[in-house]
Design a protein around this motif. Structure first.
Motif, PDB file in Angstrom:
ATOM      1  N   PHE A  65       0.606  -1.131   0.012  1.00 60.65           N
ATOM      2  CA  PHE A  65       0.092  -0.077   0.054  1.00 60.65           C
ATOM      3  C   PHE A  65       0.841   1.360  -0.209  1.00 60.65           C
ATOM      4  N   GLU A  66       2.199   1.258   0.611  1.00 59.21           N
ATOM      5  CA  GLU A  66       2.965   2.359   0.348  1.00 59.21           C
ATOM      6  C   GLU A  66       3.344   2.565  -1.068  1.00 59.21           C
ATOM      7  N   ALA A  67       3.684   1.445  -1.700  1.00 59.41           N
ATOM      8  CA  ALA A  67       3.979   1.668  -3.241  1.00 59.41           C
ATOM      9  C   ALA A  67       2.989   2.178  -3.888  1.00 59.41           C
ATOM     10  N   LEU A  68       1.481   1.593  -3.762  1.00 58.23           N
ATOM     11  CA  LEU A  68       0.428   2.252  -4.106  1.00 58.23           C
ATOM     12  C   LEU A  68       0.339   3.648  -4.108  1.00 58.23           C
ATOM     13  N   LYS A  69       0.508   3.999  -2.814  1.00 59.98           N
ATOM     14  CA  LYS A  69       0.301   5.573  -2.488  1.00 59.98           C
ATOM     15  C   LYS A  69       1.299   6.199  -3.465  1.00 59.98           C
ATOM     16  N   LYS A  70       2.585   5.875  -3.517  1.00 60.63           N
ATOM     17  CA  LYS A  70       3.554   6.709  -4.219  1.00 60.63           C
ATOM     18  C   LYS A  70       2.918   7.153  -5.631  1.00 60.63           C
ATOM     19  N   ASP A 129       1.842  10.668  -6.402  1.00 62.60           N
ATOM     20  CA  ASP A 129       2.781  11.376  -6.263  1.00 62.60           C
ATOM     21  C   ASP A 129       3.765  11.366  -7.455  1.00 62.60           C
ATOM     22  N   ARG A 130       3.511  10.708  -8.627  1.00 58.65           N
ATOM     23  CA  ARG A 130       4.534  10.518  -9.500  1.00 58.65           C
ATOM     24  C   ARG A 130       4.515  11.607 -10.362  1.00 58.65           C
ATOM     25  N   PRO A 131       5.428  12.682 -10.547  1.00 58.21           N
ATOM     26  CA  PRO A 131       5.573  13.428 -11.502  1.00 58.21           C
ATOM     27  C   PRO A 131       5.992  13.197 -12.712  1.00 58.21           C
ATOM     28  N   ARG A 132       5.456  13.820 -13.953  1.00 61.67           N
ATOM     29  CA  ARG A 132       5.941  13.407 -15.117  1.00 61.67           C
ATOM     30  C   ARG A 132       7.038  14.185 -15.546  1.00 61.67           C
ATOM     31  N   VAL A 133       8.320  13.490 -15.915  1.00 64.76           N
ATOM     32  CA  VAL A 133       9.473  13.805 -16.334  1.00 64.76           C
ATOM     33  C   VAL A 133       9.531  14.407 -17.934  1.00 64.76           C
ATOM     34  N   HIS A 134       9.724  15.718 -17.699  1.00 66.16           N
ATOM     35  CA  HIS A 134       9.428  16.381 -19.242  1.00 66.16           C
ATOM     36  C   HIS A 134      10.737  16.121 -19.964  1.00 66.16           C
ATOM     37  N   VAL A 178       6.527  -1.011 -15.842  1.00 66.93           N
ATOM     38  CA  VAL A 178       5.606  -1.024 -14.580  1.00 66.93           C
ATOM     39  C   VAL A 178       6.454  -0.006 -13.767  1.00 66.93           C
ATOM     40  N   ASP A 179       5.487   0.356 -12.803  1.00 71.16           N
ATOM     41  CA  ASP A 179       5.841   1.450 -11.845  1.00 71.16           C
ATOM     42  C   ASP A 179       7.072   0.857 -11.037  1.00 71.16           C
ATOM     43  N   LYS A 180       8.151   1.450 -10.755  1.00 68.13           N
ATOM     44  CA  LYS A 180       9.245   1.149  -9.912  1.00 68.13           C
ATOM     45  C   LYS A 180       8.911   0.829  -8.577  1.00 68.13           C
ATOM     46  N   ALA A 181       8.082   1.497  -7.826  1.00 68.04           N
ATOM     47  CA  ALA A 181       7.492   1.385  -6.478  1.00 68.04           C
ATOM     48  C   ALA A 181       6.742  -0.248  -6.473  1.00 68.04           C
ATOM     49  N   LEU A 219       0.973  -9.086  -1.528  1.00 69.88           N
ATOM     50  CA  LEU A 219       1.534  -8.913  -2.861  1.00 69.88           C
ATOM     51  C   LEU A 219       1.058  -7.984  -3.662  1.00 69.88           C
ATOM     52  N   VAL A 220       1.751  -7.087  -4.519  1.00 70.95           N
ATOM     53  CA  VAL A 220       1.006  -6.262  -5.194  1.00 70.95           C
ATOM     54  C   VAL A 220       0.393  -7.098  -6.155  1.00 70.95           C
ATOM     55  N   LYS A 221      -1.030  -6.665  -6.637  1.00 72.52           N
ATOM     56  CA  LYS A 221      -1.642  -7.360  -7.570  1.00 72.52           C
ATOM     57  C   LYS A 221      -1.504  -7.326  -9.000  1.00 72.52           C
ATOM     58  N   TYR A 222      -1.644  -8.203  -9.904  1.00 69.70           N
ATOM     59  CA  TYR A 222      -1.646  -7.827 -11.297  1.00 69.70           C
ATOM     60  C   TYR A 222      -2.401  -6.735 -11.908  1.00 69.70           C
ATOM     61  N   ARG A 223      -3.514  -6.647 -11.264  1.00 72.24           N
ATOM     62  CA  ARG A 223      -4.250  -5.419 -11.661  1.00 72.24           C
ATOM     63  C   ARG A 223      -3.624  -4.060 -11.540  1.00 72.24           C
ATOM     64  N   GLU A 224      -2.810  -4.055 -10.357  1.00 71.78           N
ATOM     65  CA  GLU A 224      -2.292  -2.980 -10.037  1.00 71.78           C
ATOM     66  C   GLU A 224      -0.810  -2.850 -10.690  1.00 71.78           C
ATOM     67  N   LEU A 225      -0.114  -3.839 -10.944  1.00 78.23           N
ATOM     68  CA  LEU A 225       1.028  -3.718 -11.502  1.00 78.23           C
ATOM     69  C   LEU A 225       0.934  -3.283 -12.986  1.00 78.23           C
ATOM     70  N   LEU A 226      -0.165  -3.896 -13.819  1.00 73.06           N
ATOM     71  CA  LEU A 226      -0.525  -3.753 -15.184  1.00 73.06           C
ATOM     72  C   LEU A 226      -1.210  -2.592 -15.444  1.00 73.06           C
ATOM     73  N   PHE A 227      -2.018  -2.115 -14.473  1.00 77.90           N
ATOM     74  CA  PHE A 227      -2.888  -1.159 -15.014  1.00 77.90           C
ATOM     75  C   PHE A 227      -2.910   0.403 -14.341  1.00 77.90           C
ATOM     76  N   LEU A 228      -1.698   0.267 -13.394  1.00 74.77           N
ATOM     77  CA  LEU A 228      -1.435   1.444 -12.522  1.00 74.77           C
ATOM     78  C   LEU A 228      -0.309   2.097 -12.847  1.00 74.77           C
ATOM     79  N   ARG A 229      -0.214   3.371 -13.388  1.00 77.33           N
ATOM     80  CA  ARG A 229       1.128   3.889 -13.852  1.00 77.33           C
ATOM     81  C   ARG A 229       1.334   5.236 -13.226  1.00 77.33           C
TER      82      ARG A 229
END
Length: 720
Positions: free
Chosen positions: A6-11, A14-19, A218-221, A710-720
């Motif tokens: 859940f800490e990883a999901l919370k991050k 807060d992810r800014p896009r890198v221009h 996938v997201d690093k966190a 464990l981080v679930k597939y739906r989170e790994l694959l669809f959350l960016r």
């Protein structure tokens, strides 16, 4: 563990896009700016020195010491002007990746920066910890890297990187590049002599490659919250999400924002390094993408692919993303391949696999086309072995990748051409101002590029002007399959050349002799050609009738390398000695064992230290709930049933993990590497992995989402 999830999901929020901005709207302005290639040499070397170097590169000749000193001095000045402080010999040991040891230009004793030709040409990294397959003892540390001038030096960060081969103290090759270079030389020699049957002006033939690279992002966190992805490169557990790739809406869809920024930046860095990346798009599975370059000479293309994966990994980190190249990181979704688009090009600019509107020129095309099919038929098992890895075993035949059965797809038009050529027993050769063939094949003068459909189920498909070796795995080094492919084609071209000359010696006209041999090859290699669905059970049965092997596992596939036929092939063409080939097979078997070991340990750790405790804790909650319902006189059968289900899955996991550990202990006592690899495949991977995973994935559906660790597939694959 759940807290980490859940800490990883919370991050994510807060992810800014890198221009990312392109330094110039014209890629041509930055392309190759960090490469010390031919143009840079032309600009920095004396004309006489440049002529020597360019001729040596073109003709694959050794560069003398004085010339090497001049190149080293110029390369150092060029690199230091761009901020470089170190140099390294960049090589590709038998680990699946690349290696480097950095040395400073600064010489403290002399008090100056310098770089000698001897340092450019040869270095001595510690070779003791690199796999050798028994060629050397671990206490023997000496090994040499030697400059490959056919692949240009490049500036990576602040380091001048020099592509090199890697050999042992006693001269045996310990890398993937050296055998590849030798295989490319072999196919050059064999193809050139065949070409000279048609055109004496052809002096060299170069093999070209365009490797399409698939990958997941996938997201690093989220990645870091999955120990299995971190340690093994794939998720050993994870229930399929309700929505996966079934809607087919991700394929060629709009590229997600953060991924788009990442793509732009890694493309810029690749262009600076002279890597001709061109195509980018979403692939079929969610969070899956592809990048494809333009064609280059095989050796350079392979170096660029290895470098590109490194660039992608580093740039992804900057964007708080993780690029995954594993062949099957997520069960139930498409895996990751590296489609090797391969062809042969003459030094006169002719693509030998490109049909034309000329019947005369098409005889040359047909010669290489048919001979290549014959080569694949003769060495199908070796070609299968060349792409055999523990990771690729998860992918091959999994309804998005070719099956493990090697076959060649050529399409309906070329099938008709070969069938017609096979049937025509009396081929007339007519002579005149324009000599041409009368084959009775109306189609030949009309063959056009891409005149046939593509077959994604074919491991080796003709796609208009090239062959696409689709079975290569996404994380693999292209050098291994390319060494095998170019070697077998070189061998078959040699046989063809000798067979034609025998016909000519008997008094046969040259073109008729060529046709006679081609007709024989068509008949002999018919079994390898298949135009249908490679996933179907009918094909499995048909392939068996044709005598084609269906080798599904790496330990069994690698046997093809140590047959007398394969050992003699590599030795005959000077690619690898028997000892070197056997050593490489040993290395790959050991790698297979170690990867299965790692996955087994990761499964055991996650299952016993995270999944089972979580399931027990949730079970205890349900027991408390059931007791409360019972006290209130409310029916608690459904809760009790869930408790029993959880208990059953926990038992399956505990028993499975314990038995798997005991099996590993037994197998580790087996001294024969091949037998140990087979045991790890059959008695660990096949016997326990799916059973333990199934129980864990069932628990994922039963345990409260708030408790699942464990981080679930739906989170790994669809959350960016």
């Amino acid at each position: 563990m759940a807290q980490l999830r859940f800490e990883a999901l919370k991050k994510l929020s807060d992810r800014p896009r890198v221009h990312v901005d392109l330094p110039s709207p014209f890629v041509s302005k930055i392309f190759g700016e960090n490469v010390y290639g031919i143009e840079q040499m032309r600009a920095t070397l004396a004309p006489a020195v440049f002529k020597k170097v360019s001729q040596a590169i073109k003709n694959h000749e050794k560069i003398d010491e004085a010339t090497a000193d001049a190149v080293a001095s110029a390369a150092k000045s060029w690199a230091m002007a761009k901020g470089a402080t170190h140099f390294t010999h960049w090589f590709q040991p038998m680990t699946g990746g690349t290696a480097e040891k950095h040395d400073s230009f600064f010489d403290a004793l002399a008090g100056i920066e310098r770089f000698k030709g001897s340092e450019l040409v040869q270095q001595e990294p510690d070779a003791s910890s690199f796999p050798s397959g028994g060629i050397r003892s671990t206490f023997e540390a000496r090994g040499y890297t030697a400059w490959d001038p056919t692949s240009p030096m490049f500036l990576y960060g602040k380091t001048l990187s020099i592509p090199t081969i890697f050999v042992s103290y006693t001269g045996e090759t310990l890398d993937t590049k050296a055998p590849l270079l030798k295989a490319l030389k072999a196919v050059d020699i064999a193809a050139t002599q065949v070409c000279q049957l048609f055109d004496k002006d052809i002096q060299h033939v170069v093999a070209s490659l365009g490797p399409e690279q698939e990958y997941f992002v996938v997201d690093k966190a989220l990645f870091q919250a999955r120990p299995d992805l971190v340690m093994a490169g794939r998720s050993v557990f994870g229930h399929s999400p309700a929505r996966g790739q079934q809607l087919e809406d991700h394929y060629f869809g709009s590229i997600p924002g953060r991924v788009y920024d990442f793509m732009k930046e890694f493309e810029i860095e690749c262009w600076k390094l002279g890597i001709p990346v061109r195509t980018r798009h979403n692939e079929v599975a969610p969070s899956q993408f592809e990048v494809a370059p333009l064609f280059e000479e095989v050796n350079v293309a392979n170096d660029h692919n290895q470098l590109m994966m490194d660039v992608m990994g580093r740039v992804a980190e900057k964007h708080n993303l993780k690029a995954l190249f594993h062949e099957k990181p997520f069960a139930g979704l498409n895996g990751t391949g590296k489609h090797n688009n391969w062809s042969l090009i003459t030094d006169t600019g002719v693509n030998l696999y490109a049909p034309t509107s000329s019947a005369r020129d098409n005889l040359l095309f047909l010669t290489f086309f048919i001979t290549t099919i014959k080569a694949v038929h003769e060495y199908a098992d070796l070609l299968r072995a060349s792409i055999a890895t523990q990771a690729n075993d998860f992918r091959l035949g999994a309804n998005e990748a070719p099956p493990a059965i090697m076959s060649v797809f050529i399409g309906s038009q070329m099938t008709a051409v070969l069938d017609e050529l096979e049937k025509k027993g009396n081929v007339k050769i007519e002579k005149g101002d324009n000599m041409y063939m009368k084959l009775g094949i109306d189609q030949i003068p009309e063959i056009i590029l891409d005149a046939t459909d593509r077959n994604r189920t074919s491991p080796f498909a003709f796609t208009g002007n090239k062959f696409e070796f689709r079975a290569v795995g996404g994380s693999d080094n292209c050098a291994t399959p390319m060494t095998a492919l170019n070697a077998i084609v070189a061998e078959q071209l040699t046989h063809f050349y000798n067979a034609v000359n025998k016909e000519i010696e008997k008094g046969e006209e040259k073109r008729l002799a060529i046709v006679n041999v081609l007709r024989q090859y068509i008949k002999e290699s018919k079994a390898i050609r298949f135009e249908g669905d490679g996933y179907s059970e009918e094909w499995v049965q048909e392939a068996a009738k044709r005598g084609l092997n269906n080798i599904k596992t790496t330990p069994n596939a690698l046997n093809a390398y140590t047959t007398k036929k394969s050992l003699d092939l590599f030795e005959k063409h000077g690619i690898m000695s028997h000892k070197e080939t056997e050593a490489r097979t040993e290395i790959r078997l050991e790698a297979y064992i170690k990867r299965v070991q790692i996955e087994a340990r990761v499964m055991g750790d996650l299952a016993m230290n995270h999944i089972v405790p979580t399931a027990i804790a949730y079970q205890n909650k349900l027991i408390t709930n059931a007791n409360g319902l019972n006290g209130l006189g409310i029916d608690n059968k459904a809760v009790i049933q869930t408790i029993k289900e959880i208990s059953g899955y926990i038992e399956i996991i505990k028993v499975g993990v314990r038995e798997m550990i005991e099996e590993r202990k037994r197998i580790n006592k087996i001294t024969d590497t091949h037998k140990r690899a087979v045991a790890y495949c059959d008695d660990i991977k096949e016997k326990y992995f799916d059973a333990i995973r199934d129980a864990v994935d069932k628990l994922e559906l039963l345990v409260d989402d708030e408790d699942w660790p464990l981080v679930k597939y739906r989170e790994l694959l669809f959350l960016r």
